[in-house]
Each structure stands twice: as C-alpha cells, then as structure tokens.
Design a protein around this motif. Sequence first.
Motif, mmCIF file in Angstrom:
data_model
loop_
_atom_site.group_PDB
_atom_site.id
_atom_site.type_symbol
_atom_site.label_atom_id
_atom_site.label_comp_id
_atom_site.label_asym_id
_atom_site.label_seq_id
_atom_site.Cartn_x
_atom_site.Cartn_y
_atom_site.Cartn_z
ATOM 1 N N TYR A 23 57.130 40.860 29.516
ATOM 2 C CA TYR A 23 55.879 40.200 29.854
ATOM 3 C C TYR A 23 54.838 41.191 30.372
ATOM 4 O O TYR A 23 53.948 40.821 31.113
ATOM 5 C CB TYR A 23 56.124 39.125 30.920
ATOM 6 C CG TYR A 23 57.036 38.031 30.441
ATOM 7 C CD1 TYR A 23 56.548 36.954 29.715
ATOM 8 C CD2 TYR A 23 58.397 38.084 30.695
ATOM 9 C CE1 TYR A 23 57.385 35.954 29.260
ATOM 10 C CE2 TYR A 23 59.240 37.094 30.244
ATOM 11 C CZ TYR A 23 58.733 36.028 29.529
ATOM 12 O OH TYR A 23 59.572 35.050 29.080
ATOM 13 N N ALA A 24 54.951 42.451 29.957
ATOM 14 C CA ALA A 24 54.068 43.481 30.504
ATOM 15 C C ALA A 24 52.600 43.123 30.350
ATOM 16 O O ALA A 24 51.810 43.281 31.276
ATOM 17 C CB ALA A 24 54.356 44.813 29.822
ATOM 18 N N ALA A 25 52.217 42.603 29.175
ATOM 19 C CA ALA A 25 50.803 42.313 28.937
ATOM 20 C C ALA A 25 50.373 40.985 29.544
ATOM 21 O O ALA A 25 49.230 40.820 29.945
ATOM 22 C CB ALA A 25 50.523 42.306 27.439
ATOM 23 N N ASP A 26 51.306 40.026 29.616
ATOM 24 C CA ASP A 26 50.966 38.677 30.079
ATOM 25 C C ASP A 26 51.934 38.224 31.169
ATOM 26 O O ASP A 26 52.382 37.081 31.174
ATOM 27 C CB ASP A 26 51.022 37.691 28.909
ATOM 28 C CG ASP A 26 50.033 38.024 27.813
ATOM 29 O OD1 ASP A 26 48.835 37.899 28.051
ATOM 30 O OD2 ASP A 26 50.478 38.427 26.727
ATOM 31 N N LYS A 27 52.260 39.104 32.072
ATOM 32 C CA LYS A 27 53.241 38.758 33.095
ATOM 33 C C LYS A 27 52.664 37.727 34.061
ATOM 34 O O LYS A 27 51.449 37.589 34.214
ATOM 35 C CB LYS A 27 53.679 39.996 33.863
ATOM 36 C CG LYS A 27 52.610 40.608 34.747
ATOM 37 C CD LYS A 27 53.166 41.806 35.495
ATOM 38 C CE LYS A 27 52.103 42.404 36.435
ATOM 39 N NZ LYS A 27 52.611 43.566 37.174
ATOM 40 N N CYS A 28 53.571 37.006 34.699
ATOM 41 C CA CYS A 28 53.150 36.020 35.683
ATOM 42 C C CYS A 28 52.516 36.736 36.867
ATOM 43 O O CYS A 28 53.049 37.739 37.364
ATOM 44 C CB CYS A 28 54.359 35.200 36.143
ATOM 45 S SG CYS A 28 53.897 33.670 36.967
ATOM 46 N N GLU A 29 51.389 36.230 37.323
ATOM 47 C CA GLU A 29 50.628 36.926 38.367
ATOM 48 C C GLU A 29 51.022 36.517 39.771
ATOM 49 O O GLU A 29 50.525 37.091 40.741
ATOM 50 C CB GLU A 29 49.130 36.648 38.165
ATOM 51 C CG GLU A 29 48.605 37.218 36.858
ATOM 52 C CD GLU A 29 47.295 36.581 36.460
ATOM 53 O OE1 GLU A 29 46.314 37.330 36.273
ATOM 54 O OE2 GLU A 29 47.246 35.346 36.317
#
Length: 331
Positions: A23-29
């Motif tokens: 999830y590097a590009a869209d990881k949970c924030e």
Amino acid sequence: MKLSTKLAGCLAITLGTSTFGAYAADKCEVDRTISFGGMSWDSNLVMVDIERFILEHGFGCKTQVQAGESVAVLAGLQRGDIDVMSEVWSNSLREPWEKALKTGKVKTAGEAYQGDEAWYIPRYTAERFPELKAASDLPKFKDKFADPEEPGKGRFYGCPAGWGCDATARNLFKAFKLGDSFTYYSPGTAAAQRAAITSAYKRKRDIVFYYWVPTPLVGELDLVKLDMPPYDEAAHQCNTAVDCADPKPSAYPKNPVLTALNSEFSQQAPKLTEFFAKVNVAPDELNKVLAWATAEGAESDEAARQYLREYPQSWSQWLSRDAAERVKQAL
C-alpha cells in the motif's frame, strides 16, 4: 431484505489482507480503526460495506461499524466516535445537519447519490379508488385504510422512529390535516415498516405509507405516488424541524444524499477524504444491487461485493489504478 444482522447488531472489525508494503502509494493514513455509522436501511448498509471493502483492500485500513440511526450517528460523528457517515439525507435531516456543520466538527465530503421521498399507495389501490390521487384526498378514504387499533380512523405508515424523515412526515401529516381521520403510525424499525408494507401488498390490502428511493421495495412493488403541492422551500424547511410551529403542504424535494466525515479525521486522512469525495453511485445501479440482494437473501457485505463485481467502471474512477486493482484482486 436480509441485510446486516451483523452490521446493525454488533461492532464488526475487519482488516485488509494484503501486506503493508503493498500500500505504499495508497496506504492508510491513520493507524487506528476507522469507524463507520451503521444506520439500518438497505442502501446505507450496502454503501457502508462498499466503502469498507475499498478502504480495507485498496488502502490497507482497519474498519469497524457502530450501529445507530441518523440523529445518533450524527451526534457520534460530531464527538469523533464515528469517522464516516455514508449517507446524510440532507433535506430530511436538515436542522440537525446544519447545526452540526456550524460546529465545524463535521464536513461534507461529497454527494453519494440523489435520493427521493414520497407517499405511496399500491397501484391496485389507485385502480380501486381512482379519485384518490393526492395526499389531501386521504380523509375521504379513511375507511379504506382502517387502523386495527383505532376504529373509525385510517392508518398512515410514517417514517421509522428515530430517523430524520420522521419529523417531515409528521409535519406533512399535520399540514394535510389528517389527524381527525388518520393515525400516524411510526414503525419501530425499517424491517418492521417493510414487513407491514409487503404483507399488505401480498394480500392486496390497501395501505398508504412514506418511503424513499433507492430501495429494493419501491423497485419490486408496483406503487403510485400521491400528489402533493409544488415544492416550497420555506415550507419544507419548517417541516423538517421537530418543533415546526406551522407545517404547510409541500412536495418533497430531490434529496442530495451526502457523504459526511468527522473534520479531525478528514484532516488526518486527506487521501481518504479525496476518495470519499469521489464516491458517487448511480441510483439505478444501487437499486439493481438491492433488488439482487433481496432475491438472493444476501447480507450487506455480499451485496457490496456484487456491486463491486458488476460496476467496476463506476467505482474504479474513485481510486488510483493500483488501489482499484487491489480491490479487484480481493473480489
């Protein structure tokens, strides 16, 4: 429709199955569980599970659901106990929603879809009584909708208790001066409301009731809307308030159904906020999925996966290409 004994009755927590590195590009924030408000009507149950599936598998988030109805969920959203309210029926919930917005503790992310509300009778009732065309005609037909608990009056099935639409339906009931000829019956739950309507319909009994779309019921049954006077903004604004001093007849407006977020959560998670801002479901697609779930006896999570399988061209636009691909792989 057998949606959500799981969602409405318990606190359900699930975790995305892919590795964190994916999830590097869209990881949970956020590094905590994201909480959704779990309101009990069909479209909300499915919308919640669509969004949860995407957050878990597209972003690697943890999610949970807290059951409650509109006003209680909105209060939780303001406190920060709930992060996401997937459906705010902005016209029906106008007064508490506007008050919540003024606190700055909640915000609108986007418009999930356009909803609609009306008072209905079955088509066979309309054919039996062709002079019954408008809500204002109801007093003349009170004997046709007899209330089993109050002889001499008809029964109008209003909005389920605790929902934002209850105030509007009650005020319209007063505006049409139905109190002398009808009782306003508020079902305890959406399931009880649906059961009463479908039971009457199967037996070809006459029934008059409030309902909304998108829902499987309106799609499944052959119904006729009762006419109301043209929409009046000032009248409707008063009608949505519990303490409206002078309810007046007015048609329901088209109802933007909004996605709402807790403001602090939104600040913590700008990429997720961007996702929620893009969520927009075609009512026809949602109606078809809800009808499928009813026919199959499917739970809300199954209906959500059905939507994701059937309409990738719609929801893929809400996500990056990589996040969308992860969701498709998880299906």
